[in-house]
Design an enzyme around this catalytic site. Structure first.
Site, PDB file in Angstrom:
ATOM      1  N   HIS A   7       0.791  -1.107  -0.024  1.00  0.00           N
ATOM      2  CA  HIS A   7      -0.111  -0.148  -0.062  1.00  0.00           C
ATOM      3  C   HIS A   7       0.763   1.296  -0.008  1.00  0.00           C
ATOM      4  O   HIS A   7       0.652   2.223  -0.776  1.00  0.00           O
ATOM      5  CB  HIS A   7      -0.858  -0.046   1.130  1.00  0.00           C
ATOM      6  CG  HIS A   7      -1.938   1.230   1.174  1.00  0.00           C
ATOM      7  ND1 HIS A   7      -3.238   1.016   1.024  1.00  0.00           N
ATOM      8  CD2 HIS A   7      -1.761   2.490   1.664  1.00  0.00           C
ATOM      9  CE1 HIS A   7      -3.948   2.149   1.211  1.00  0.00           C
ATOM     10  NE2 HIS A   7      -3.004   3.008   1.499  1.00  0.00           N
ATOM     11  N   GLU A   8       1.893   1.228   1.087  1.00  0.00           N
ATOM     12  CA  GLU A   8       2.652   2.541   1.149  1.00  0.00           C
ATOM     13  C   GLU A   8       3.659   2.617  -0.289  1.00  0.00           C
ATOM     14  O   GLU A   8       3.806   3.630  -0.766  1.00  0.00           O
ATOM     15  CB  GLU A   8       3.463   2.504   2.507  1.00  0.00           C
ATOM     16  CG  GLU A   8       2.583   2.614   3.690  1.00  0.00           C
ATOM     17  CD  GLU A   8       1.699   3.859   3.590  1.00  0.00           C
ATOM     18  OE1 GLU A   8       1.980   4.928   3.027  1.00  0.00           O
ATOM     19  OE2 GLU A   8       0.608   3.762   4.203  1.00  0.00           O
ATOM     20  N   HIS A  11       1.913   4.117  -3.122  1.00  0.00           N
ATOM     21  CA  HIS A  11       1.745   5.871  -2.914  1.00  0.00           C
ATOM     22  C   HIS A  11       3.189   6.148  -3.181  1.00  0.00           C
ATOM     23  O   HIS A  11       3.418   7.321  -4.081  1.00  0.00           O
ATOM     24  CB  HIS A  11       1.813   6.254  -1.264  1.00  0.00           C
ATOM     25  CG  HIS A  11       0.248   6.075  -0.793  1.00  0.00           C
ATOM     26  ND1 HIS A  11      -0.970   6.720  -1.383  1.00  0.00           N
ATOM     27  CD2 HIS A  11      -0.182   5.495   0.078  1.00  0.00           C
ATOM     28  CE1 HIS A  11      -2.000   6.344  -0.690  1.00  0.00           C
ATOM     29  NE2 HIS A  11      -1.484   5.609   0.308  1.00  0.00           N
TER      30      HIS A  11
END
Length: 182
Positions: A7-8, A11
């Protein structure tokens, strides 16, 4: 932890690959408060106005975590809640406050955030509000497609960055860019 790392990494990688995006300064999967991880981006200098391209890049980056989950797991989690709040706010303001939608035109039809009044007469008609909603949705949908396509095209970099993040838990700017090969 692996899902949070992806997820990170989503980003962060989109922040690295999106032209004009603020540089990624730090990425972490150490939980803080309600957040399971964080990607910190900051401009090199103060900004006082924002272009359409910059704001769309912000939306693409904010959708990066959810897009990474879709690309890697073919499923999504609730981890993108605050990201979606940010995305919705930016897109609605683009369409309804900053004249950044051809369909709405150069009008401000939404009050500034926090200045909505349930008691005041609303000068904006329901059709205009629906148009702002459709335009905000269009902007988000286009940015989401861009996020998924970019992460799919750069899957190897996404995997390397997520793995490095999973191992180290926190990467500073140099470590993150090196892990992603950007």
């Amino acid at each position: 932890r692996e899902r949070t790392a992806y997820h990170e990494a989503g980003h962060a990688l989109l922040g690295m690959l999106t032209p004009g995006a603020d540089p990624v300064r730090k990425v972490s999967i150490i939980p803080r408060g309600q957040a399971l991880g964080v990607t910190f981006q900051a401009p090199a200098a103060d900004r006082y106005s924002y272009t359409v391209a910059y704001l769309r890049g912000r939306i693409v980056g904010a959708l990066g975590g959810r897009a990474a989950e879709e690309v890697v797991y073919s499923d999504i989690s609730t981890g993108a809640e605050s990201d979606l709040d940010q995305v919705t706010s930016i897109a609605r303001q683009m369409a309804g406050r900053w004249g950044m939608s051809d369909a709405v035109g150069p009008l401000t039809v939404l009050p500034p955030s926090g200045q909505e009044s349930p008691l005041a007469a609303d000068p904006v008609g329901p059709a205009t509000k629906e148009l702002v909603d459709r335009e905000a949705r269009r902007i988000v949908d286009e940015c989401h497609s861009q996020a998924v396509a970019t992460l799919t095209a750069h899957r190897g970099q996404l995997d390397r960055l997520a793995h490095a993040l999973f191992e180290a838990e926190t990467l500073d700017e140099d470590e993150a860019y090196a892990a992603a090969g950007v």
